[in-house]
Design a protein around this motif. Structure first.
Motif, mmCIF file in Angstrom:
data_model
loop_
_atom_site.group_PDB
_atom_site.id
_atom_site.type_symbol
_atom_site.label_atom_id
_atom_site.label_comp_id
_atom_site.label_asym_id
_atom_site.label_seq_id
_atom_site.Cartn_x
_atom_site.Cartn_y
_atom_site.Cartn_z
ATOM 1 N N ASP A 89 61.061 -10.530 33.835
ATOM 2 C CA ASP A 89 60.283 -11.774 33.742
ATOM 3 C C ASP A 89 58.832 -11.603 34.195
ATOM 4 O O ASP A 89 58.531 -10.781 35.053
ATOM 5 C CB ASP A 89 60.930 -12.872 34.586
ATOM 6 N N ASP A 91 57.101 -14.008 35.641
ATOM 7 C CA ASP A 91 56.706 -15.039 36.608
ATOM 8 C C ASP A 91 56.747 -14.585 38.063
ATOM 9 O O ASP A 91 56.587 -15.398 38.967
ATOM 10 C CB ASP A 91 57.577 -16.291 36.425
ATOM 11 N N GLN A 93 59.301 -13.376 39.726
ATOM 12 C CA GLN A 93 60.581 -13.539 40.430
ATOM 13 C C GLN A 93 61.317 -12.213 40.622
ATOM 14 O O GLN A 93 62.179 -12.108 41.480
ATOM 15 C CB GLN A 93 61.475 -14.529 39.682
HETATM 16 MG MG LIG Z 1 61.754 -17.673 36.444
#
Ligand SMILES: [Mg+2]
Ligand SMILES: Nc1nc2c(ncn2[C@@H]2O[C@H](COP(=O)(O)OP(=O)(O)O)[C@@H](O)[C@H]2O)c(=O)[nH]1
Length: 228
Positions: A89, A91, A93
């Motif tokens: 991902d 983002d 994370q």
């Molecule tokens: Mg996420």
């Protein structure tokens, strides 16, 4: 033996705030990785930032969804003769250290797929409680519909051998691709292993991530579709 080429597919939808940092961490971790950002029709500064990062950049002119972004990145990487393909991902994370050098267990344990599980490491009180229960229900439904024994069905961290990815394609454009991949693992009898990964729950990621109602929708979809 030649080193395996490891390609990391990073679907990004409006992640301009964190994208440069995420890519920087991946490059610091292992410079030999081939990084592929799939800009999924972002309307923020993701395209501008992605263009300057010196990585492979694929663009959807309009937003199609995470599943479609992964499918685009996978097709491209297979065409570039990738040996190992990792989904990761944008983002912030996920942690690059969890990838393990050279695709980690996919190679050392000779399995087709290594799937991340946040339940093998993250102290569970850090996972928002509703999300934890939905994910638990998902493991039960997954066992029932596919026969797979998986502790974290909706973890976006996966590493595949390229040959395994040539056996199926992702057709679910949005978040139901997570269930679709599980069905494909079962149907194609791919060998798999779960690996502990740490999922960071920052204010940023929580404000943007998937809602519980969407997770429930995905579950119902999984339940009604079974292993087809
Ligand atoms: Mg996420
Ligand atoms: N929400 C969302 N994420 C997308 C889309 N296309 C690509 N992504 C990327 O998919 C990844 C996971 O999305 P996220 O919403 O954080 O899912 P969650 O972590 O499972 O809650 C992120 O890197 C997003 O930038 C899309 O259409 N919607």
């Amino acid at each position: 033996m030649a080193e395996s080429s490891v390609w990391i597919i990073i679907p990004a939808y409006n992640e301009g705030q964190v994208l440069a940092e995420v890519i920087g961490e991946l490059l610091d971790y292992n410079r030999s990785y081939q990084l592929v950002i799939v800009d999924d029709g972002s309307t923020d500064d993701t395209p501008k930032i992605a263009k300057n990062l010196g990585v492979h950049l694929l663009v959807h002119p309009i937003n199609l969804g995470q599943g479609a972004a992964l499918a685009t990145g996978i097709e491209y990487s297979l065409g570039q003769k990738a040996d190992i393909i990792v989904t990761f991902d944008a983002d912030g994370q996920m942690q690059s250290a969890d990838i393990g050098s050279r695709g980690g267990v996919v190679i050392s344990e000779e399995v087709d797929v290594a799937r991340g599980s946040r339940f093998l490491t993250t102290p569970s009180e850090k996972i928002p409680p509703i999300k934890k229960n939905v994910l638990k229900l998902a493991t039960i439904l997954t066992k029932f519909t596919t026969g797979l024994k998986i502790t974290d069905t909706h973890n976006g961290f996966r590493a595949f051998r390229a040959e395994a990815l040539r056996k199926f394609t992702i057709t679910q454009n949005r978040m139901a691709h997570a269930s679709e991949i599980l069905s494909a693992i079962a149907r194609n009898k791919l060998t798999y292993r779960e690996v502990p990964v740490t999922i960071r729950y920052t204010e940023y990621s929580k404000s943007k991530g998937q809602s519980v109602s969407n997770a429930l929708n995905i579950l119902f979809e999984l339940f009604s579709r079974g292993t087809k």
